[in-house]
Every structure is written in structure tokens, then in C-alpha cells.
Design an enzyme around this catalytic site. Structure first.
Site, mmCIF file in Angstrom:
data_model
loop_
_atom_site.group_PDB
_atom_site.id
_atom_site.type_symbol
_atom_site.label_atom_id
_atom_site.label_comp_id
_atom_site.label_asym_id
_atom_site.label_seq_id
_atom_site.Cartn_x
_atom_site.Cartn_y
_atom_site.Cartn_z
ATOM 1 N N LYS A 72 0.810 -1.217 0.000
ATOM 2 C CA LYS A 72 0.000 0.000 0.000
ATOM 3 C C LYS A 72 0.849 1.276 0.000
ATOM 4 O O LYS A 72 0.340 2.349 -0.258
ATOM 5 C CB LYS A 72 -0.963 -0.009 1.169
ATOM 6 C CG LYS A 72 -1.965 -1.147 1.014
ATOM 7 C CD LYS A 72 -3.187 -0.949 1.854
ATOM 8 C CE LYS A 72 -4.264 -1.952 1.502
ATOM 9 N NZ LYS A 72 -3.942 -3.312 1.964
HETATM 10 C C1 PLP Z 1 -4.748 -4.376 1.643
HETATM 11 C C2 PLP Z 1 -4.040 -5.661 1.578
HETATM 12 C C3 PLP Z 1 -4.483 -6.710 0.746
HETATM 13 C C4 PLP Z 1 -5.747 -6.611 -0.050
HETATM 14 O O1 PLP Z 1 -5.658 -5.676 -1.115
HETATM 15 P P1 PLP Z 1 -7.001 -5.135 -1.794
HETATM 16 O O2 PLP Z 1 -6.537 -4.134 -2.793
HETATM 17 O O3 PLP Z 1 -7.811 -4.533 -0.700
HETATM 18 O O4 PLP Z 1 -7.670 -6.314 -2.407
HETATM 19 C C5 PLP Z 1 -3.725 -7.870 0.680
HETATM 20 N N1 PLP Z 1 -2.608 -8.027 1.411
HETATM 21 C C6 PLP Z 1 -2.158 -7.056 2.232
HETATM 22 C C7 PLP Z 1 -0.935 -7.312 3.034
HETATM 23 C C8 PLP Z 1 -2.845 -5.847 2.341
HETATM 24 O O5 PLP Z 1 -2.389 -4.894 3.157
#
Ligand code: PLP
Length: 431
Positions: free
Chosen positions: A107
Site C-alpha cells: 500500500k
Molecule cells: C490491503 C491488503 C491486501 C488486499 O488488497 P485489496 O486491494 O484490498 O484487495 C492484501 N494483502 C495485504 C498485506 C494488504 O495490506
């Protein structure tokens, strides 16, 4: 590029407006009017471009003239100033490591990009912007890190009490200054609902300028396409990869589908879910049944009503058979997740985090049914973020990487708030 709302009853806006407002006024998500198709000479020669050149090429059509090119270049370069290695684990499975950013999860890319775009836009505004964001674990830290000390921007993070890991909680509660953490007595879906409700609250929005830093915001969602291109640049096989994406809110896999529509060669997308199986069930039965989120060890994917799914429907023209062709989805429970962490560590000395483990297993299952294919999964977080779970599974201590250890000694502060939109409104109105 112009953006329309998936609910189809809001005015069309440009990238600047879509970023500043986050969600469309009719409650829909912004979606680009067209998906740019990239030139073949670019797609076939990714190796000859730097990551910065690739990212710039991918994102500029979406920004249009909302930000001058020199500024976009600077934003892009600052966003991706860490590695995105594709690591081979078995003969047919590789790991695309997306945890080399400052908060150790994928993210960081979206949050860093969005914070810099917003910092650019806020210069032309006469008011402060409040960024409101719900987190299932990793978004909070990434957004706090991306927006810390950005002038003109206040950040309010909602996280579900007791449902994020210790390091995740520290990453979002230890910044202070313009970052406030609200500990919500409820689930991530409730946090997300509260945020959505706040955007719909006319009176509140007259008082304060609210925007979202969840993947509903195009400036967080679209740059996630970058790492699919970076992976293909490192892909040495002749046939295109099967790509398995650990999915919760479906923003990441949806960005992959956008990259694919732009011409990136991919053989199959798999959305790998934990026990929160709303989408796998929908693909199997054709019935979309939003559920209450269930707590699992891959907590950043504990989502029962994924908000980006509507964008995936948009990509496939709301046609179920097209959708089933374009994306597969499976659900994997905690027991199997733990077992695969143990097994991959024992057999390949590669330590998966619980989210990457769901992705690994989904890919392994697909490859068993489709012999001859190869692929990679997105390793979306560093295993140390979930050290309680992972250490329990492998029965070994894992070392904290440099720079993480110090967070354990920082002062953590948050405000407890009930899981209802009235409580959030009262808090925000008092800010
Ligand atoms: C947010 C997150 C996900 C999921 O991603 P999305 O875009 O919400 O589907 C998967 N793994 C981790 C470690 C995350 O932080």
C-alpha cells in the site's frame, strides 16, 4: 482523462477533481472514461526502460493536464524509490515482493503517490483537506507515512479495535501531528461504512473538506498498476504469467486488470481470498451476497463487501460470463494458510506472510489444474508485520528488519470511537 461515477448520476470530472473528492457525490466510484492502450514497442521492450520511465508512461494518460509533467515525474520518482523484486521460489512459482517500502506492505505505492498528488492540489485551495481513511491493517500505516507533515492536510484513520496486528497498530498510532487514529469498536466493514456515510453527510461536508485515501480514490488505486509492469519486466518465460493477487477490497487485482486492458500480457488473474468469500461465491453462483467480515490471520483481507468490485464489474461490462473468463477467485481458510507457510518455509526456506500465503496456495492450485503454466503471486506484506502468527507457525523467532524495531518504543495514541456514523460525525465536526 475524464472520470465518471459507477453510479452514473454525478458529473464527469478530471483527475484533479476525482482525487480531491475521492468518492463521487452519488456514492459511486470514479472510473476512467477509457482505458489507454499502450504502444506495443513499449510493452514488448519493458526491459529497456527504467521503473521510473515505465511508471510515468503508465500513469500520465490518467492524469492528463491536471498536473504538469515535470511535477508528475517527481511524484512518480519519489513514489517508487525502492525495489520490487520478482523472486523464484519453485520451478513454476515466483514471488513479487511488494514489501520493500517504508511500511512493509504494497500500500506504500498508492499512498505515497496519492499524498504527493494531493499535496500538489492543495496548494491551489484556500481550505484544509481532511483525509478520511478506513484501514483493515496496512492502509493506515502507509497513509500515515505518506501524509505525515504534509502542509494543509489532516489525516483521520479508522481502524477496527483488536483486529490489526501489533506492528500495524503501531505504524498508524505513533505519528501524531497531523495524523489522528480512531480506534473503532467494530469490524473493518463498519469502519468503511462509517467513512462512506461521512462522505454522504451534506452538512458535515459543508463544514470540512473531506476526501478518502482508500483505494476508492483513483490516485491510490491507479498507481498500483506499476508493479505489474515491473514484474513483467523481470519475467523470463516465453508464455505470459498467471498472476495471483491476495484480495480483500479488490483494488489491487482491479489495478492489474487495468494493466492487462492496457496491453500487459497476462495469462490469467486469480483473486485469492481468505475465508471472506463474497466474490468467489458470486463467481460460482452469480449471486452477490455481501457478508459481515470474518476475522482471519490475513486480516488486511477481512472484507465482506469489497468496495472495488464494482470497478471490476465495470471493466467487464457487468457481464458475468466475461467476468468469469477474465478472473478466477478462490477462498482459502486459515488452517490451509498456516500449513502452506510451514511447508514453503521447510521446503524452500522462503517465509510467506499470511496474505502472500493465500496467494501462493491459490496459484499452486491453479497450476496443478493447468499443467505447463507458470506464474507469480503478489507478496503483499513483509512476514514480520504478522510475526505473532508467523512465528507460531514456524516455531522460530523472526528478526525485525532495520527501521522497524524503533517503532516498538514510540508512543502510541488513539481515540476510541463507537462503530456508528453519529459518533464519527461528532468527532469530525469538533475537529
Ligand atoms: C490491503 C491488503 C491486501 C488486499 O488488497 P485489496 O486491494 O484490498 O484487495 C492484501 N494483502 C495485504 C498485506 C494488504 O495490506
Amino acid at each position: 482523462m475524464l472520470y465518471y461515477s459507477t453510479n452514473k448520476s454525478s458529473p464527469i470530472v478530471d483527475f484533479r477533481q476525482a482525487t480531491i473528492h475521492g468518492q463521487a457525490p452519488d456514492g459511486g466510484l470514479y472510473f476512467p472514461e477509457s482505458i489507454p492502450v499502450l504502444p506495443l514497442e513499449f510493452l514488448n521492450n519493458l526491459k529497456s526502460f527504467s521503473n521510473e520511465e515505465i511508471a510515468l508512461k503508465v500513469i500520465t494518460p490518467y492524469i492528463g493536464d491536471s498536473i504538469p509533467l515535470a511535477a508528475v515525474r517527481k511524484i512518480v520518482n519519489e513514489t517508487i524509490n525502492f525495489p520490487f523484486p520478482l523472486i523464484k521460489i519453485t520451478g513454476s512459482i515466483s514471488s513479487l515482493e511488494l514489501f520493500h517500502g517504508p511500511t512493509l506492505a504494497f500500500k506504500d505505492v498508492g499512498a505515497r503517490f496519492m499524498s504527493r498528488c494531493l499535496a500538489h492540489f492543495v496548494q491551489g485551495l484556500d481550505k484544509k483537506i481532511t483525509v478520511l481513511v478506513a484501514t483493515s491493517g496496512d492502509t493506515g500505516g502507509a497513509v500515515a507515512s505518506g501524509f505525515y507533515d504534509v502542509p494543509g492536510i489532516e489525516v483521520v484513520i479508522l481502524y477496527p479495535a483488536g483486529k490489526v496486528s501489533r506492528i500495524q497498530e503501531l505504524q498508524l498510532t505513533t505519528y501524531g501531528n497531523n495524523i489522528t487514529a480512531l480506534k473503532i469498536n467494530g469490524s473493518f466493514d463498519e469502519c468503511q461504512q462509517m467513512v462512506k456515510q461521512a462522505f454522504r453527510d451534506k452538512e458535515l461536508n459543508e463544514k470540512i473538506f473531506l476526501t478518502s485515501a482508500n483505494s476508492i480514490n483513483v490516485a491510490r488505486w491507479l498507481p498500483q498498476q506499476f508493479y505489474y509492469f515491473f514484474a513483467l519486466k523481470q519475467w523470463e518465460e516465453i508464455t505470459p504469467p498467471v498472476i495471483s493477487v491476495p484480495s480483500g477490497n479488490f483494488g489491487n487485482v482491479c489495478a492489474g486488470l487495468m494493466a492487462f486492458r492496457s496491453g500487459l500480457p497476462v495469462s490469467q488473474f486469480i483473486a485469492a481470498c481468505n475465508s471472506n468469500n463474497t466474490v468467489p461465491e458470486y463467481l460460482a453462483t452469480g449471486k452477490y451476497n455481501a457478508k459481515k467480515a470474518m476475522h482471519t490471520i490475513s486480516n488486511a483481507m477481512d472484507v465482506g463487501d469489497p468496495s472495488n468490485f464494482v470497478r471490476i464489474l465495470e471493466i467487464f461490462g457487468h457481464d458475468l460470463s466475461e467476468l468469469r473468463h477474465g478472473i478466477q477467485s478462490i477462498s482459502i481458510d486459515d488452517e490451509r494458510t498456516k500449513e502452506i507457510i510451514r511447508q514453503v518455509y521447510a521446503e524452500h526456506q522462503y517465509l510467506l506472510d499470511p496474505h502472500g500465503a493465500v496467494g501462493f496456495l491459490a496459484l499452486q492450485n491453479y497450476l496443478l489444474e493447468n499443467p505447463g503454466k507458470k506464474g507469480f503471486f503478489l507478496e503483499t506484506a513483509h512476514p514480520v508485520k504478522f510475526n505473532d502468527v508467523v512465528e507460531g507457525v514456524i516455531r522460530e523467532k523472526i528478526k525485525l528488519p532495520l527501521g522497524v524495531e524503533e517503532i516498538l518504543y514510540k508512543r502510541s495514541s488513539s481515540i476510541s470511537v463507537n462503530a456508528d456514523s453519529g459518533s464519527l460525525r461528532d468527532y469530525l465536526a469538533g475537529v
